[in-house]
Design an enzyme around this catalytic site. Structure first.
Site: not given
Length: 215
Positions: A76, A96
């Site tokens: 990411e 998450h």
């Protein structure tokens, strides 16, 4: 590695481990970064946070070129670099988190369930879905982050940034709490949660400017 980078890496590892212990990520999901000058220290890809050591330091320049360590940076990385290129942030936390991710699948913006949305700059937007690690996801995230310090990523998770790792992490925790609050209130059969108005949120934003201890 310079002394300031060593200290920042230690703080980064502590923050990354906290995302696991606080239930915001599972396994090696999510990632954390901190900027030291023109170097961005970032969690490496696929390495459990409890195994990270001082010699595992992973750093890139603002152009994405690796300048510290041999471990591959998080997939990411485009999101993290996009934040540093467009804001004055010194730290970024991506998780998450369960409740926040659930909310990202239901709405385009987190309803104004609590006044602490003001601490993130206003109503929290949801960035449209794109494959993880792509420039498209980074671009979607930036649009959702405009004038904000946090957003949701559709069917994915959260991104927050701040002037320090502590601030970025606290904003993540606050966002997850607000999402849990809305899901809880909205789940009561036959009732709908009351929401704040834009005017009420603006009043809180004024109040927050003077909040905390003066230094």
């Amino acid at each position: 590695m310079r002394p300031e980078e060593a200290r920042a890496w230690e703080e980064l590892v502590t923050t990354a481990r906290r995302t696991v212990s606080d239930g915001l990520v599972v396994g090696t999901s999510g990632n954390v970064s901190v900027r030291v000058g023109d170097t961005v220290l970032v969690t490496p890809s696929g390495v459990p946070y409890d195994r990270l050591r001082p010699e595992d330091v992973t750093g890139v320049g603002l152009d994405g070129r690796q300048v510290l360590g041999t471990l591959v940076p998080t997939s990411e990385l485009p999101m993290h670099l996009a934040v540093y290129h467009t804001t004055g942030a010194r730290a970024v936390v991506h998780t998450h988190a369960v409740h926040a991710t659930a909310v990202s699948t239901l709405v385009n913006e987190l309803p104004l369930i609590h006044y602490m949305a003001a601490a993130l700059g206003g109503p929290v937007r949801v960035a449209p879905y794109a494959t993880y690690g792509t420039d498209e996801l980074a671009e979607n995230m930036l649009r959702a982050l405009a004038d904000r310090s946090g957003c949701l990523l559709q069917n994915h998770g959260t991104v927050t940034h701040g002037a320090s790792l502590d601030q970025a992490y606290d904003r993540t925790a606050q966002l997850e709490w607000m999402c849990r609050l809305w899901l809880t209130a909205a789940s009561v059969p036959g009732l709908s949660p009351s929401l704040l108005s834009g005017e009420q949120l603006a009043e809180v934003e004024k109040q927050l400017r003077g909040y905390g201890q003066r230094r």
